[in-house]
Design a protein around this motif. Sequence first.
Motif, PDB file in Angstrom:
ATOM      1  N   PRO A 226       0.832  -1.200   0.000  1.00 48.45           N
ATOM      2  CA  PRO A 226       0.000   0.000   0.000  1.00 48.45           C
ATOM      3  C   PRO A 226       0.874   1.261   0.000  1.00 48.45           C
ATOM      4  CG  PRO A 226      -0.159  -1.128   2.108  1.00 48.45           C
ATOM      5  CD  PRO A 226       0.663  -1.986   1.199  1.00 48.45           C
ATOM      6  N   GLY A 227       0.421   2.243  -0.751  1.00 48.74           N
ATOM      7  CA  GLY A 227       1.165   3.494  -0.861  1.00 48.74           C
ATOM      8  C   GLY A 227       0.673   4.528   0.131  1.00 48.74           C
ATOM      9  N   THR A 228       1.076   5.788  -0.114  1.00 50.32           N
ATOM     10  CA  THR A 228       0.705   6.888   0.764  1.00 50.32           C
ATOM     11  C   THR A 228      -0.793   7.144   0.727  1.00 50.32           C
ATOM     12  OG1 THR A 228       2.845   7.861   0.247  1.00 50.32           O
ATOM     13  CG2 THR A 228       1.261   9.273   1.319  1.00 50.32           C
ATOM     14  N   GLY A 229      -1.391   7.027  -0.439  1.00 49.16           N
ATOM     15  CA  GLY A 229      -2.832   7.251  -0.566  1.00 49.16           C
ATOM     16  C   GLY A 229      -3.632   6.271   0.286  1.00 49.16           C
ATOM     17  N   HIS A 230      -3.228   5.022   0.275  1.00 47.26           N
ATOM     18  CA  HIS A 230      -3.928   4.040   1.092  1.00 47.26           C
ATOM     19  C   HIS A 230      -3.782   4.338   2.587  1.00 47.26           C
ATOM     20  CE1 HIS A 230      -3.357   1.585  -2.650  1.00 47.26           C
ATOM     21  NE2 HIS A 230      -4.652   1.395  -2.419  1.00 47.26           N
ATOM     22  N   ALA A 231      -2.598   4.774   3.000  1.00 44.11           N
ATOM     23  CA  ALA A 231      -2.367   5.090   4.405  1.00 44.11           C
ATOM     24  C   ALA A 231      -3.234   6.267   4.854  1.00 44.11           C
ATOM     25  CB  ALA A 231      -0.889   5.404   4.634  1.00 44.11           C
ATOM     26  N   VAL A 232      -3.362   7.323   4.019  1.00 49.53           N
ATOM     27  CA  VAL A 232      -4.181   8.496   4.362  1.00 49.53           C
ATOM     28  C   VAL A 232      -5.645   8.097   4.477  1.00 49.53           C
ATOM     29  CG1 VAL A 232      -4.964  10.750   3.508  1.00 49.53           C
ATOM     30  CG2 VAL A 232      -2.543  10.140   3.383  1.00 49.53           C
ATOM     31  N   ILE A 233      -6.142   7.308   3.528  1.00 49.62           N
ATOM     32  CA  ILE A 233      -7.544   6.869   3.585  1.00 49.62           C
ATOM     33  C   ILE A 233      -7.785   6.030   4.836  1.00 49.62           C
ATOM     34  CG2 ILE A 233      -9.243   5.380   2.451  1.00 49.62           C
ATOM     35  CD1 ILE A 233      -8.083   6.320  -0.221  1.00 49.62           C
ATOM     36  N   GLY A 234      -6.859   5.150   5.196  1.00 50.59           N
ATOM     37  CA  GLY A 234      -7.000   4.336   6.405  1.00 50.59           C
ATOM     38  C   GLY A 234      -7.055   5.184   7.653  1.00 50.59           C
ATOM     39  N   LEU A 235      -6.213   6.216   7.735  1.00 54.71           N
ATOM     40  CA  LEU A 235      -6.221   7.102   8.905  1.00 54.71           C
ATOM     41  C   LEU A 235      -7.524   7.898   8.998  1.00 54.71           C
ATOM     42  CD1 LEU A 235      -2.541   8.423   8.879  1.00 54.71           C
ATOM     43  CD2 LEU A 235      -3.616   6.908  10.548  1.00 54.71           C
ATOM     44  N   ILE A 236      -8.045   8.357   7.863  1.00 56.45           N
ATOM     45  CA  ILE A 236      -9.315   9.105   7.866  1.00 56.45           C
ATOM     46  C   ILE A 236     -10.448   8.210   8.346  1.00 56.45           C
ATOM     47  CG2 ILE A 236     -11.029  10.204   6.366  1.00 56.45           C
ATOM     48  CD1 ILE A 236      -8.684  11.310   4.722  1.00 56.45           C
TER      49      ILE A 236
END
Length: 186
Positions: A155-165
């Motif tokens: 998973p990239g940065t986009g996946h990490a941001v969506i997971g945190l949101i």
Amino acid sequence: MRSIRLTLCTGLMLGTALTPAAYAADGGGIAVTPSSPAPGTDIALRVSGCTAATATAVSAAFVAEARLTGADGTLIGETRIRTSLRAGSYDVKVTCGGTDRTAALTVVEKSSQSGRPTPEPTAPASPVAPVHAGGGGTAHLAAVNTAEETRPAGPGTGHAVIGLILAAAAAVAVVLRSTRRSRGTG
């Protein structure tokens, strides 16, 4: 009923212990059980009076050399008589601690149970090609050049941001729900 079973088991053990074994003519302490095996039979070898911890037994009658191991001067091992062997006498040579001992082994004709001769095998009983089993068939997939297919490693940065949101939204929902219950509203 138990006494009959116990008597039969005891008799079987006694019969096994008293099974004749072939001993070397020179008194070398080599025993072969059964004493007159047929071709294809598994045999047990016992050498007594050997001070070494291991020994090897070789014969033209054996499929492979027998490795003998044991303790207290008695070494034991197993091997098989060749299936293509003719009846006759064969020498068994045991090398134990630098000394050689020899015994004679008598191979007898293979007896047929129904009176009919047993058919000889037309081919040796050994594999002629590797067996296709397990995950070995997928090895070519790992060897394929994947340079054409560029996939991200994880998973990239986009996946990490969506997971945190999503985790923050779930935490806010839990806090709001618990405050409503503690006030008694809703």
